[in-house]
Each structure stands twice: as C-alpha cells, then as structure tokens.
Design a protein around this motif. Sequence first.
Motif, PDB file in Angstrom:
ATOM      1  N   MET A   1       0.702 113.661 -12.904  1.00 50.59           N
ATOM      2  CA  MET A   1       1.136 114.775 -13.701  1.00 50.59           C
ATOM      3  C   MET A   1       2.339 114.367 -14.529  1.00 50.59           C
ATOM      4  O   MET A   1       3.072 113.461 -14.166  1.00 50.59           O
ATOM      5  CB  MET A   1       1.449 115.973 -12.820  1.00 50.59           C
ATOM      6  CG  MET A   1       2.605 115.786 -11.858  1.00 50.59           C
ATOM      7  SD  MET A   1       2.894 117.163 -10.740  1.00 50.59           S
ATOM      8  CE  MET A   1       1.611 116.881  -9.541  1.00 50.59           C
ATOM      9  N   LYS A   2       2.483 115.013 -15.663  1.00 46.01           N
ATOM     10  CA  LYS A   2       3.599 114.729 -16.569  1.00 46.01           C
ATOM     11  C   LYS A   2       4.781 115.614 -16.195  1.00 46.01           C
ATOM     12  O   LYS A   2       4.618 116.806 -15.953  1.00 46.01           O
ATOM     13  CB  LYS A   2       3.164 115.002 -18.002  1.00 46.01           C
ATOM     14  CG  LYS A   2       4.205 114.674 -19.033  1.00 46.01           C
ATOM     15  CD  LYS A   2       3.644 114.908 -20.422  1.00 46.01           C
ATOM     16  CE  LYS A   2       4.698 114.687 -21.467  1.00 46.01           C
ATOM     17  NZ  LYS A   2       4.167 114.906 -22.816  1.00 46.01           N
ATOM     18  N   GLU A  19      11.128 112.337 -19.998  1.00 46.04           N
ATOM     19  CA  GLU A  19       9.772 112.504 -19.499  1.00 46.04           C
ATOM     20  C   GLU A  19       9.492 111.417 -18.477  1.00 46.04           C
ATOM     21  O   GLU A  19      10.063 110.326 -18.540  1.00 46.04           O
ATOM     22  CB  GLU A  19       8.749 112.410 -20.630  1.00 46.04           C
ATOM     23  CG  GLU A  19       8.791 113.581 -21.575  1.00 46.04           C
ATOM     24  CD  GLU A  19       7.693 113.516 -22.620  1.00 46.04           C
ATOM     25  OE1 GLU A  19       7.018 112.472 -22.735  1.00 46.04           O
ATOM     26  OE2 GLU A  19       7.510 114.524 -23.317  1.00 46.04           O
ATOM     27  N   GLU A  21       6.196 110.275 -15.277  1.00 44.32           N
ATOM     28  CA  GLU A  21       4.917 110.552 -14.629  1.00 44.32           C
ATOM     29  C   GLU A  21       5.151 110.605 -13.125  1.00 44.32           C
ATOM     30  O   GLU A  21       5.975 109.876 -12.598  1.00 44.32           O
ATOM     31  CB  GLU A  21       3.903 109.445 -14.951  1.00 44.32           C
ATOM     32  CG  GLU A  21       3.432 109.428 -16.381  1.00 44.32           C
ATOM     33  CD  GLU A  21       2.500 110.578 -16.714  1.00 44.32           C
ATOM     34  OE1 GLU A  21       1.770 111.054 -15.823  1.00 44.32           O
ATOM     35  OE2 GLU A  21       2.500 111.009 -17.878  1.00 44.32           O
ATOM     36  N   ASP A  48       3.627 119.471 -15.776  1.00 41.53           N
ATOM     37  CA  ASP A  48       2.356 119.785 -16.425  1.00 41.53           C
ATOM     38  C   ASP A  48       1.255 119.048 -15.664  1.00 41.53           C
ATOM     39  O   ASP A  48       1.172 117.823 -15.714  1.00 41.53           O
ATOM     40  CB  ASP A  48       2.401 119.322 -17.885  1.00 41.53           C
ATOM     41  CG  ASP A  48       1.122 119.649 -18.635  1.00 41.53           C
ATOM     42  OD1 ASP A  48       0.252 120.323 -18.070  1.00 41.53           O
ATOM     43  OD2 ASP A  48       1.011 119.199 -19.790  1.00 41.53           O
ATOM     44  N   ARG A  49       0.454 119.811 -14.965  1.00 41.65           N
ATOM     45  CA  ARG A  49      -0.587 119.212 -14.144  1.00 41.65           C
ATOM     46  C   ARG A  49      -1.776 118.732 -14.965  1.00 41.65           C
ATOM     47  O   ARG A  49      -2.727 118.190 -14.434  1.00 41.65           O
ATOM     48  CB  ARG A  49      -1.051 120.174 -13.058  1.00 41.65           C
ATOM     49  CG  ARG A  49       0.046 120.419 -12.050  1.00 41.65           C
ATOM     50  CD  ARG A  49      -0.450 121.223 -10.906  1.00 41.65           C
ATOM     51  NE  ARG A  49      -0.549 122.623 -11.311  1.00 41.65           N
ATOM     52  CZ  ARG A  49      -1.147 123.547 -10.604  1.00 41.65           C
ATOM     53  NH1 ARG A  49      -1.727 123.233  -9.474  1.00 41.65           N
ATOM     54  NH2 ARG A  49      -1.183 124.784 -11.018  1.00 41.65           N
ATOM     55  N   GLY A  50      -1.720 118.938 -16.262  1.00 45.19           N
ATOM     56  CA  GLY A  50      -2.644 118.349 -17.181  1.00 45.19           C
ATOM     57  C   GLY A  50      -3.939 118.953 -17.387  1.00 45.19           C
ATOM     58  O   GLY A  50      -4.855 118.552 -17.920  1.00 45.19           O
TER      59      GLY A  50
END
Length: 50
Positions: A1-2, A19, A21, A48-50
């Motif tokens: 996830m980001k 940012e 990962e 952000d789970r994408g």
Amino acid sequence: MKVSFSAENPANQAVTYYEAEAATYEDAQDAARAKVPEGHQLLAIRVDRG
C-alpha cells in the motif's frame, strides 16, 4: 500500500510531504517515522490501499 505523510519543521513551520510503500498499517507508521527528520513533527499519515 502507498503511504503519504507530512511533517512540520518547528524551526520555520515549513511542511514537507513524503511517500513510502508499506505492507501493513504498522509498517506504514514505521516508514513514516523513519523518513521524518529528527526534530520534525509528524502531522498526518494517509494510507491508500490501492
């Protein structure tokens, strides 16, 4: 996830955005803390789970 996060430099109140990962929420917190320079205040973490 980001992972996106921000930190403030208390010396001049400048906010910097970063940012990273991560695989888990715990990793996201660790990644944020690892990238924030010493003495700066972590303001927010967004995953952000994408």
